[in-house]
Write a protein that holds these residues in place. Structure first.
Motif, short mmCIF file in Angstrom:
data_model
loop_
_atom_site.label_atom_id
_atom_site.label_comp_id
_atom_site.label_asym_id
_atom_site.label_seq_id
_atom_site.Cartn_x
_atom_site.Cartn_y
_atom_site.Cartn_z
N ILE A 1 -1.16 -11.64 -31.03
CA ILE A 1 -1.44 -13.12 -29.64
C ILE A 1 -1.70 -13.53 -29.67
N MET B 1 8.75 -8.95 -28.27
CA MET B 1 8.33 -10.10 -28.40
C MET B 1 7.16 -10.39 -29.82
N ALA B 2 7.25 -9.77 -30.28
CA ALA B 2 6.71 -9.84 -32.04
C ALA B 2 7.74 -10.63 -32.67
N ILE C 1 7.46 -15.64 -25.93
CA ILE C 1 7.42 -14.02 -26.07
C ILE C 1 8.28 -13.45 -25.68
N PRO D 1 3.79 -18.07 -24.76
CA PRO D 1 4.42 -17.40 -23.97
C PRO D 1 5.44 -17.12 -23.51
N LEU E 1 7.61 -14.22 -30.94
CA LEU E 1 6.38 -14.87 -31.80
C LEU E 1 6.48 -15.15 -33.04
N LEU F 1 3.58 -9.83 -37.84
CA LEU F 1 4.21 -9.81 -36.73
C LEU F 1 6.30 -8.64 -36.44
N THR G 1 -2.86 -16.14 -32.34
CA THR G 1 -2.32 -17.40 -32.19
C THR G 1 -1.99 -18.20 -30.84
N LEU H 1 0.15 -6.42 -31.96
CA LEU H 1 0.61 -6.98 -30.56
C LEU H 1 -1.23 -7.57 -29.54
#
Length: 335
Positions: free
Chosen positions: A212, A73-74, A291, A288, A77, A253, A215, A208
């Motif tokens: 998140i 996920m990191a 991610i 989203p 993103l 990230l 962002t 995160l």
């Protein structure tokens, strides 16, 4: 204004991807070198397993699954932010050298600084962030032209050069280190998920939790930065200030992720592209989705790699590279 149909499509994709992550995590938890069958997963998770089953699930597989999802996920993103602020579809923290900068910092920290076992886990993301930030600053300066601004193609070329140079520097470190530390750096460079324990999750999760929402809050600014500079300036965006702020977020990230997973590239390249193709280029919509795709992609790669060759398997970074390198070449030829 975002069309209602696009929002509905995003929500459906969000649920589908979330389900896909859960299914893949279930499969990942049930296969591996140590025996833990699928029909024993739920009883073991509820505390009704044997000591061996609980050890395999809670101390070996579950932490690895969670850290892999969070890291994916990191990275996704980070890649989405970099592609927008540079207006370059090929930008990825692994390709443009940010991951390598984090790796050099982690290697120096591991080889030459006395390590306290209690603080080692929590210092790693900070050390990686410093190394990645210094690298990003140099890449940004060398890619910037005072007359025309940031040069997207030049950014990729400078970044690839930095990545190769820093990887060479890590090899130099390997040549002067003892065997145990050599293994660590070699595994890091290959993208082997090594930080697979609960403290590493606690070290990665705060980054995160903060970045998140930050962002997503900056989504409108990212939409404008993705356009040409005169348009962004015309609507009142402080371009350099926003770029630097968002670049710091992208670096943080990527650094926090690779500090515990090793040098994994291409996740940050592929996930945003796939998300944009599904829901369009508006950042409120595709971030989203990106991610979740990043989390699933790295989990899938690690599950495949871990079980191809037992007991050690293939590093997740190698599996991702086998998928991502041809995709990168395709984008390079198309652009």
């Amino acid at each position: 204004m975002i069309h209602r149909q696009q929002v509905k499509k995003q929500r459906i994709l969000f649920i589908v991807l979330l389900s896909l992550i859960v299914i893949t995590a279930f499969i990942s938890a049930g296969i591996g070198y140590s025996t833990l069958t699928f029909n024993r997963l739920l009883p073991t998770f509820l505390g009704q397993g044997t000591f061996k089953e609980e050890f395999v699930l809670f101390s070996v597989r579950l932490p690895r699954i969670i850290i892999t999802i969070l890291a994916g996920m990191a990275l996704a993103l980070s890649g989405a932010i970099l592609q927008s602020i540079t207006r370059n579809d090929l930008a990825d923290p692994g390709i443009i050298g940010i991951n390598s900068g984090a790796g050099v910092a982690v290697s120096i920290f591991f080889l030459f600084i006395p390590i306290q076992s209690g603080s080692f886990v929590y210092l790693l993301p900070l050390v990686a962030f410093v190394g990645a930030l210094i690298t990003a600053i140099f890449i940004y300066i060398l890619s910037y032209n005072r007359g025309t601004g940031l040069q997207p193609v030049r950014l990729i070329l400078v970044g690839v050069g930095f990545s190769m140079a820093l990887s060479g520097l890590m090899i130099v470190f390997i040549s002067s280190a003892d065997r145990q530390k050599v293994d660590f750096i070699a595994n890091w460079m290959a993208g082997n998920i090594w930080g697979a324990d609960w403290p590493f999750i606690l070290a990665l999760l705060p980054w995160l939790i903060v970045l998140i929402p930050f962002t997503l809050y900056k989504a409108n600014k990212l939409n404008l930065l993705n356009l040409n500079e005169p348009v962004a300036i015309g609507v009142g965006v402080a371009i350099e200030k926003e770029r630097i702020t968002l670049l710091l977020a992208a670096v943080a990230l990527a650094a926090s992720a690779v500090s515990v997973t090793g040098g994994i590239a291409f996740v940050g390249l592929m996930a945003p592209h796939i998300a944009k193709s599904l829901v369009g280029p508006r950042h409120q919509l595709f971030i989203p989705i990106s991610i979740l795709i990043g989390g699933w992609l790295l989990l899938f790669a690690d599950t495949i790699g871990r079980n191809v060759i037992e007991p050690n398997g293939i590093p997740a970074g190698v599996v991702v590279a086998l998928i991502g390198a041809p995709y990168f070449m395709y984008l390079l030829m198309r652009k």
